[in-house]
Design an enzyme around this catalytic site. Sequence first.
Site, PDB file in Angstrom:
ATOM      1  N   LYS A 146       0.815  -1.221   0.000  1.00  0.00           N
ATOM      2  CA  LYS A 146       0.000   0.000   0.000  1.00  0.00           C
ATOM      3  C   LYS A 146       0.845   1.266   0.000  1.00  0.00           C
ATOM      4  O   LYS A 146       2.038   1.234   0.276  1.00  0.00           O
ATOM      5  CB  LYS A 146      -1.007  -0.052   1.157  1.00  0.00           C
ATOM      6  CG  LYS A 146      -2.131  -1.035   0.819  1.00  0.00           C
ATOM      7  CD  LYS A 146      -3.266  -1.054   1.777  1.00  0.00           C
ATOM      8  CE  LYS A 146      -4.316  -2.047   1.241  1.00  0.00           C
ATOM      9  NZ  LYS A 146      -5.292  -2.434   2.248  1.00  0.00           N
ATOM     10  N   ARG A 180      -3.006 -10.339   5.029  1.00  0.00           N
ATOM     11  CA  ARG A 180      -3.422 -10.418   3.618  1.00  0.00           C
ATOM     12  C   ARG A 180      -2.294  -9.836   2.775  1.00  0.00           C
ATOM     13  O   ARG A 180      -1.981  -8.651   2.899  1.00  0.00           O
ATOM     14  CB  ARG A 180      -4.709  -9.615   3.442  1.00  0.00           C
ATOM     15  CG  ARG A 180      -5.267  -9.573   2.033  1.00  0.00           C
ATOM     16  CD  ARG A 180      -6.524  -8.690   1.986  1.00  0.00           C
ATOM     17  NE  ARG A 180      -7.130  -8.669   0.675  1.00  0.00           N
ATOM     18  CZ  ARG A 180      -6.752  -7.869  -0.308  1.00  0.00           C
ATOM     19  NH1 ARG A 180      -5.760  -7.023  -0.139  1.00  0.00           N
ATOM     20  NH2 ARG A 180      -7.372  -7.912  -1.468  1.00  0.00           N
TER      21      ARG A 180
HETATM   22  N1  HH2 Z   1      -7.297  -4.152   0.838  1.00  0.00           N
HETATM   23  C1  HH2 Z   1      -7.644  -4.187  -0.479  1.00  0.00           C
HETATM   24  C2  HH2 Z   1      -8.691  -5.015  -0.893  1.00  0.00           C
HETATM   25  N2  HH2 Z   1      -9.363  -5.794  -0.015  1.00  0.00           N
HETATM   26  N3  HH2 Z   1      -9.685  -6.582   2.191  1.00  0.00           N
HETATM   27  C3  HH2 Z   1      -9.361  -6.553   3.492  1.00  0.00           C
HETATM   28  N4  HH2 Z   1     -10.014  -7.322   4.376  1.00  0.00           N
HETATM   29  N5  HH2 Z   1      -8.346  -5.756   3.959  1.00  0.00           N
HETATM   30  C4  HH2 Z   1      -7.636  -4.937   3.141  1.00  0.00           C
HETATM   31  O1  HH2 Z   1      -6.749  -4.207   3.634  1.00  0.00           O
HETATM   32  C5  HH2 Z   1      -7.971  -4.934   1.748  1.00  0.00           C
HETATM   33  C6  HH2 Z   1      -9.016  -5.782   1.302  1.00  0.00           C
HETATM   34  C7  HH2 Z   1      -6.895  -3.367  -1.463  1.00  0.00           C
HETATM   35  O2  HH2 Z   1      -5.761  -4.044  -1.926  1.00  0.00           O
HETATM   36  P1  HH2 Z   1      -5.680  -4.850  -3.312  1.00  0.00           P
HETATM   37  O3  HH2 Z   1      -6.647  -5.976  -3.362  1.00  0.00           O
HETATM   38  O4  HH2 Z   1      -4.280  -5.240  -3.540  1.00  0.00           O
HETATM   39  O5  HH2 Z   1      -5.998  -3.748  -4.388  1.00  0.00           O
HETATM   40  P2  HH2 Z   1      -7.301  -3.397  -5.229  1.00  0.00           P
HETATM   41  O6  HH2 Z   1      -8.403  -3.032  -4.291  1.00  0.00           O
HETATM   42  O7  HH2 Z   1      -6.842  -2.227  -6.069  1.00  0.00           O
HETATM   43  O8  HH2 Z   1      -7.667  -4.598  -6.040  1.00  0.00           O
END
Ligand code: HH2
Length: 357
Positions: free
Chosen positions: A301, A336
């Site tokens: 992040k 995660r």
């Molecule tokens: N962060 C993202 C998405 N889902 N779920 C939980 N429980 N906690 C988190 O911190 C979280 C999440 C965002 O990260 P990412 O999936 O890598 O990116 P994007 O939303 O752009 O797909």
Amino acid sequence: MLRDIYLRPLGLFPSALHLTAKEVWGGLPMAGGWLDFTALEIIERNGAKVDRYIAGLGEFFERDWGRRTLNASDMFEALRTPRHRLAGLALDRPVLMGIVNITPDSFSDGGAHFDAPAAVEHGLRLVAEGADILDVGGESTRPGAAAVSEVEEIRRIVPVVAGLRAKTDVRISIDTRKSAVMREAVSAGADLVNDVSALMNDPLSLETAADLGVPVVLMHAQGDPRTMQQNPTYENVLLDVFDFLEARIDAAVRAGIPREHLLVDPGIGFGKTLQHNLALMSGLSLFHGLGVPVLVGASRKRFIGTLTGVETAAERVHGSVGAALAAVAQGTQIVRVHDVAATKAALAVFQASADAR
Ligand code: HH2
């Protein structure tokens, strides 16, 4: 009624101390996990005013703290109680959740595995690297991301969940804010729901999750992904996020989701400045007072980019591993992550070094 006293466990030591010491005084296992807590930060909140006291457990028990101990007795019990298994997974060791994004625009890996066979292959690679759970998502929630239609999200995730289910026993979670997507994913074989809106985005989500009977991650976010980074404000970010999650646990339980099926996540990067993210990371052990497992997603992040000077999200692996270790050092049960192999290796050394005797 809003809480006015909070207890944050401090003085965290590997529980292996129990095995080497003849007798242990002044330490208690935290959430049935790998750490003992030996002190408490007693946080007293009166509107915007916050007072803090730090007491060793002996001092906490011996001294008359008056209403402070009474008002926080539920949190104390929550800190001590071992956590239930999650979809069959024991939570007395850190659990790795690997990320499978089927999106063209995710901030860290957008487009990398956008078609179903590539996404399945990516998920299986994460399993080989040591993931205990795969988190499958079909909508990016990065700051500024555009919303995705229900039909399109289902089209993206169903073949991937089904494809993974056919090839691995690993737990599969569905990262969605939509009740129809939850339903389709669970019938395709998903074991848990991960909702970054804590079941608030879709009016049908609470009853759908109750009906599906699977565990649910309730995550804190301030605002919608499109606008959440514009001007996030809190009175006290750590306590405000705690209050929000406590209220969402109550709402979920009232809707018929058993408490044993709930997890919480402070939502790193979701409507938070650098200072907000760091306040949450450094205060993480507070959330064990909610009595349910804690999940943290800090991987790749922006705040990691800011701290390390790494602009490209996919290159933030070292900083991300640091964040995962920081979370586990405060007893976070599930991390995660995108970089499963790197995190797994770091955790293996971290845990072995803590456990050796
Ligand atoms: N962060 C993202 C998405 N889902 N779920 C939980 N429980 N906690 C988190 O911190 C979280 C999440 C965002 O990260 P990412 O999936 O890598 O990116 P994007 O939303 O752009 O797909």
